[in-house]
Scaffold this motif. Structure first.
Motif, PDB file in Angstrom:
ATOM      1  N   LEU A  98       0.845  -1.191   0.000  1.00  0.00           N
ATOM      2  CA  LEU A  98       0.000   0.000   0.000  1.00  0.00           C
ATOM      3  C   LEU A  98       0.879   1.238   0.000  1.00  0.00           C
ATOM      4  N   PHE A  99       0.506   2.209  -0.833  1.00  0.00           N
ATOM      5  CA  PHE A  99       1.226   3.477  -0.891  1.00  0.00           C
ATOM      6  C   PHE A  99       0.363   4.555  -0.271  1.00  0.00           C
ATOM      7  N   PHE A 100       0.931   5.274   0.690  1.00  0.00           N
ATOM      8  CA  PHE A 100       0.259   6.373   1.364  1.00  0.00           C
ATOM      9  C   PHE A 100       0.932   7.666   0.914  1.00  0.00           C
ATOM     10  N   LYS A 101       0.264   8.384   0.041  1.00  0.00           N
ATOM     11  CA  LYS A 101       0.840   9.610  -0.526  1.00  0.00           C
ATOM     12  C   LYS A 101       0.720  10.759   0.461  1.00  0.00           C
ATOM     13  N   GLU A 102       1.811  11.528   0.575  1.00  0.00           N
ATOM     14  CA  GLU A 102       1.792  12.709   1.423  1.00  0.00           C
ATOM     15  C   GLU A 102       0.793  13.713   0.858  1.00  0.00           C
ATOM     16  N   LEU A 103       0.035  14.336   1.732  1.00  0.00           N
ATOM     17  CA  LEU A 103      -0.905  15.368   1.303  1.00  0.00           C
ATOM     18  C   LEU A 103      -0.140  16.620   0.897  1.00  0.00           C
ATOM     19  N   PHE A 107       3.853  15.188  -6.363  1.00  0.00           N
ATOM     20  CA  PHE A 107       4.752  14.083  -6.675  1.00  0.00           C
ATOM     21  C   PHE A 107       4.402  12.874  -5.812  1.00  0.00           C
ATOM     22  N   ASN A 108       4.899  11.704  -6.193  1.00  0.00           N
ATOM     23  CA  ASN A 108       4.667  10.501  -5.409  1.00  0.00           C
ATOM     24  C   ASN A 108       5.685  10.420  -4.281  1.00  0.00           C
ATOM     25  N   ASN A 109       5.388  11.159  -3.228  1.00  0.00           N
ATOM     26  CA  ASN A 109       6.180  11.134  -2.005  1.00  0.00           C
ATOM     27  C   ASN A 109       5.290  10.563  -0.914  1.00  0.00           C
ATOM     28  N   GLY A 110       5.843   9.694  -0.090  1.00  0.00           N
ATOM     29  CA  GLY A 110       5.040   9.136   0.989  1.00  0.00           C
ATOM     30  C   GLY A 110       5.643   7.874   1.561  1.00  0.00           C
ATOM     31  N   ILE A 111       4.750   6.995   2.031  1.00  0.00           N
ATOM     32  CA  ILE A 111       5.147   5.759   2.694  1.00  0.00           C
ATOM     33  C   ILE A 111       4.595   4.573   1.921  1.00  0.00           C
TER      34      ILE A 111
END
Length: 133
Positions: A98-103, A107-111
């Motif tokens: 699962l990808f959790f995108k930063e709000l 860009f695709n930044n997150g966890i």
């Protein structure tokens, strides 16, 4: 003519000689609402000799409320010494999770959360890439 979901799954499982079926909790809940009865119970009646696995995966990050979007299915694909985030499963996909995108970012930044050798892993994604697993 409509066919019941468990019956269709049973037919395909027998045709393809499937021995295991994995359902995530969200899918099971959605299909049960459509069928008005427990999908698991119906599948156990339809295909009693096939292993059923129900996987529950949290779609939110603990202690991060408001910082990330709800998690969505994604994959990591090796590119040289890094891994690139992908939203399409391919033969090159090494990890599913699962990808959790930063709000607040375009860009695709997150966890990215996934299982590796039965252990839950969490890595940081920066501009589509994971530098360390």
């Amino acid at each position: 003519m409509k066919r019941a979901v468990p019956k269709v799954i049973g037919v395909v499982a027998r045709e393809k000689h499937i021995t295991q079926i994995i359902l995530d909790q969200t899918t099971q809940r959605r299909l049960s609402e459509l069928a008005k009865e427990s999908l698991i119970k119906s599948l156990l009646k339809e295909i009693p000799f096939i292993d059923l696995h129900l996987v529950t995966v949290a779609r939110t990050l603990e202690d991060q409320h408001g910082h990330f979007e709800k998690g969505g299915r994604a994959y990591l694909v090796r590119e040289w010494e890094y891994h690139r985030l992908s939203f399409n499963h391919t033969a090159d996909s090494e990890h599913e999770g699962l990808f959790f995108k930063e709000l607040g970012t375009d860009f695709n930044n997150g966890i990215f959360k996934f299982l590796k050798d039965g252990e839950a892993m969490q890595v940081h994604v920066t501009d589509d890439y994971v530098k360390e697993l």
